[in-house]
Write a protein that holds these residues in place. Structure first.
Motif, mmCIF file in Angstrom:
data_model
loop_
_atom_site.group_PDB
_atom_site.id
_atom_site.type_symbol
_atom_site.label_atom_id
_atom_site.label_comp_id
_atom_site.label_asym_id
_atom_site.label_seq_id
_atom_site.Cartn_x
_atom_site.Cartn_y
_atom_site.Cartn_z
ATOM 1 N N HIS A 103 0.876 5.050 1.963
ATOM 2 C CA HIS A 103 -0.418 5.629 2.329
ATOM 3 C C HIS A 103 -1.451 4.544 2.633
ATOM 4 C CE1 HIS A 103 1.278 9.366 0.634
ATOM 5 N NE2 HIS A 103 0.380 9.978 1.383
ATOM 6 N N GLY A 104 -1.008 3.315 2.833
ATOM 7 C CA GLY A 104 -1.908 2.235 3.206
ATOM 8 C C GLY A 104 -1.679 0.952 2.446
ATOM 9 N N CYS A 105 -1.105 1.059 1.250
ATOM 10 C CA CYS A 105 -0.820 -0.143 0.475
ATOM 11 C C CYS A 105 0.327 -0.938 1.099
ATOM 12 C CB CYS A 105 -0.455 0.217 -0.963
ATOM 13 S SG CYS A 105 -1.847 0.810 -1.941
ATOM 14 N N VAL A 106 0.464 -2.165 0.638
ATOM 15 C CA VAL A 106 1.561 -3.030 1.053
ATOM 16 C C VAL A 106 2.563 -3.103 -0.088
ATOM 17 C CG1 VAL A 106 2.231 -5.372 1.727
ATOM 18 C CG2 VAL A 106 0.076 -4.384 2.580
ATOM 19 N N ARG A 107 3.793 -2.721 0.163
ATOM 20 C CA ARG A 107 4.851 -2.807 -0.845
ATOM 21 C C ARG A 107 5.698 -4.050 -0.602
ATOM 22 N NH1 ARG A 107 7.666 3.159 -0.512
ATOM 23 N NH2 ARG A 107 5.753 4.410 -0.229
ATOM 24 N N VAL A 108 6.046 -4.725 -1.669
ATOM 25 C CA VAL A 108 6.962 -5.857 -1.597
ATOM 26 C C VAL A 108 8.034 -5.668 -2.662
ATOM 27 C CG1 VAL A 108 5.161 -7.401 -0.756
ATOM 28 C CG2 VAL A 108 5.617 -7.286 -3.202
ATOM 29 N N GLY A 109 9.087 -6.463 -2.571
ATOM 30 C CA GLY A 109 10.135 -6.400 -3.577
ATOM 31 C C GLY A 109 9.624 -6.826 -4.948
ATOM 32 N N ASN A 110 10.259 -6.346 -6.007
ATOM 33 C CA ASN A 110 9.810 -6.671 -7.358
ATOM 34 C C ASN A 110 9.916 -8.155 -7.670
ATOM 35 O OD1 ASN A 110 8.931 -4.129 -8.216
ATOM 36 N ND2 ASN A 110 11.020 -3.487 -8.693
ATOM 37 N N ASP A 111 10.909 -8.838 -7.131
ATOM 38 C CA ASP A 111 10.995 -10.290 -7.322
ATOM 39 C C ASP A 111 9.796 -10.990 -6.687
ATOM 40 O OD1 ASP A 111 13.345 -10.022 -8.696
ATOM 41 O OD2 ASP A 111 14.634 -10.653 -7.033
ATOM 42 N N GLY A 121 -9.487 5.294 -2.976
ATOM 43 C CA GLY A 121 -8.704 4.921 -1.792
ATOM 44 C C GLY A 121 -8.570 3.432 -1.628
ATOM 45 N N GLN A 122 -8.566 2.708 -2.753
ATOM 46 C CA GLN A 122 -8.454 1.252 -2.715
ATOM 47 C C GLN A 122 -7.042 0.824 -2.329
ATOM 48 O OE1 GLN A 122 -9.445 -0.622 -6.417
ATOM 49 N NE2 GLN A 122 -8.932 -2.678 -5.711
ATOM 50 N N LEU A 123 -6.944 -0.247 -1.569
ATOM 51 C CA LEU A 123 -5.660 -0.800 -1.172
ATOM 52 C C LEU A 123 -5.096 -1.705 -2.259
ATOM 53 C CD1 LEU A 123 -6.637 -1.791 2.475
ATOM 54 C CD2 LEU A 123 -5.361 0.254 1.782
ATOM 55 N N ALA A 124 -3.810 -1.978 -2.175
ATOM 56 C CA ALA A 124 -3.151 -2.861 -3.134
ATOM 57 C C ALA A 124 -1.898 -3.450 -2.512
ATOM 58 C CB ALA A 124 -2.788 -2.099 -4.410
ATOM 59 N N ILE A 125 -1.430 -4.523 -3.113
ATOM 60 C CA ILE A 125 -0.092 -5.049 -2.863
ATOM 61 C C ILE A 125 0.681 -4.850 -4.156
ATOM 62 C CG2 ILE A 125 1.306 -7.085 -2.346
ATOM 63 C CD1 ILE A 125 -0.997 -8.191 -0.732
ATOM 64 N N HIS A 126 1.806 -4.151 -4.091
ATOM 65 C CA HIS A 126 2.534 -3.826 -5.325
ATOM 66 C C HIS A 126 4.034 -3.801 -5.090
ATOM 67 C CE1 HIS A 126 3.464 0.377 -4.153
ATOM 68 N NE2 HIS A 126 2.242 0.440 -3.664
ATOM 69 N N GLY A 127 4.751 -3.768 -6.200
ATOM 70 C CA GLY A 127 6.205 -3.670 -6.139
ATOM 71 C C GLY A 127 6.646 -2.260 -5.804
ATOM 72 N N THR A 128 7.935 -2.006 -5.965
ATOM 73 C CA THR A 128 8.463 -0.701 -5.571
ATOM 74 C C THR A 128 9.765 -0.411 -6.302
ATOM 75 O OG1 THR A 128 9.180 0.649 -3.672
ATOM 76 C CG2 THR A 128 9.750 -1.689 -3.627
ATOM 77 N N ASN A 129 10.067 0.869 -6.443
ATOM 78 C CA ASN A 129 11.384 1.271 -6.938
ATOM 79 C C ASN A 129 12.251 1.814 -5.803
ATOM 80 O OD1 ASN A 129 10.135 3.710 -6.475
ATOM 81 N ND2 ASN A 129 10.687 4.623 -8.450
ATOM 82 N N ALA A 150 1.029 -4.843 -9.729
ATOM 83 C CA ALA A 150 0.203 -4.441 -8.591
ATOM 84 C C ALA A 150 -1.075 -5.269 -8.586
ATOM 85 C CB ALA A 150 -0.143 -2.960 -8.662
ATOM 86 N N PHE A 151 -1.377 -5.877 -7.443
ATOM 87 C CA PHE A 151 -2.651 -6.555 -7.226
ATOM 88 C C PHE A 151 -3.566 -5.610 -6.462
ATOM 89 C CE2 PHE A 151 -0.472 -10.726 -7.741
ATOM 90 C CZ PHE A 151 -1.430 -11.401 -8.485
ATOM 91 N N GLY A 152 -4.742 -5.309 -7.016
ATOM 92 C CA GLY A 152 -5.741 -4.574 -6.252
ATOM 93 C C GLY A 152 -6.345 -5.460 -5.187
#
Length: 258
Positions: free
Chosen positions: A231-239, A212-220, A194-196
């Protein structure tokens, strides 16, 4: 691999970094009460590689990143004005404090600040920081549910994203990476990394003990990619987030459009 001084380890609880965007509020609250330390399992230190260089080492579209030299830095409202605030380093997550430089005027730098409201700027003294550069930037297209990483003018990676739900949207704007964390459970809701971000949710003023900080992170839950699911973050694939963790520096600019 060479160590990058702009890519430091974040050692604080991951839920304090994120808005809780990967789960609902009730589950975040349960995690907080069960852990007894504002939230969740500790994240694993991450050392940095690649991504940023000293100024003047390459041509093309580049952004300057200012890394705080000492334990604190004074931010001014203008070059002639009085001090507006003091910001400490490392930040709350153990990462060296960095700023994205918007204007370089020799002895003074105008920088983007990781505070509310989103898009806040201030002036710092060049003598108080170490400057580096990156040719990378990340662009998020909310309407197309897609991210693109650029190296200068060249797109080097693209993929699908999940963004905030209607009631907790991912706000458009210009941000930068503030820290990189590696969750203790890489199969959990935040994925491999996860990148803050320097921005905050426009709706959630706090979440699970965090700001309430945003992030770009992976997901399951890769099936949610391509939808409004957070809730506001950006999810991307784990790769994709693993590639970003290996190639992008703290301080890399992130533009959210749409």
């Amino acid at each position: 691999m060479r160590t990058n001084p702009l890519r430091t380890a974040a050692t604080a609880a991951l839920a304090l970094l994120l808005t809780g965007c990967a789960g609902d509020a009730s589950s975040a609250a349960r995690s907080e009460s069960g852990d007894g330390a504002s939230g969740v399992a500790r994240s694993e230190p991450v050392s940095g590689v690649n991504g940023a260089t000293r100024p003047g080492s390459a041509s093309g579209v580049r952004s300057k990143i200012a890394s705080v030299r000492g334990s604190r830095i004074t931010v001014y409202g203008s070059k002639e004005g009085a001090a507006r605030r003091t910001i400490t380093s490392p930040n709350d997550y153990g990462a060296t404090r960095v700023f994205l430089v918007e204007r370089d005027e020799g002895e003074w730098l105008q920088v983007l600040l990781p505070i509310r409201p989103n898009g806040s700027k201030g002036w710092i003294k060049t003598a108080d920081v170490t400057l580096a550069e990156t040719s990378h930037r990340v662009e998020i297209d909310r309407g197309a549910f897609r991210f693109t990483v650029y190296d200068g003018d060249r797109a080097v990676r693209t993929g699908r994203v999940a963004t905030g739900e209607a009631g907790t949207p991912t706000p458009p704007g210009r941000y930068f990476f503030t820290e990189l964390v590696r969750p203790a459970d890489q199969g959990g809701t935040y994925g491999a990394y996860a990148f803050g971000l320097s921005g905050f949710s426009p709706v959630l003023k706090s979440f699970a003990g965090g700001p309430g900080q945003l992030a770009i992170h992976g997901t399951n839950k890769p099936s949610a990619i391509g939808t409004r699911a957070s809730h506001g973050c950006v999810r991307v694939g784990n790769d994709d987030i693993t590639w970003m963790a290996k190639n992008l520096a703290i301080g890399t600019p992130v533009v959210v459009r749409g």
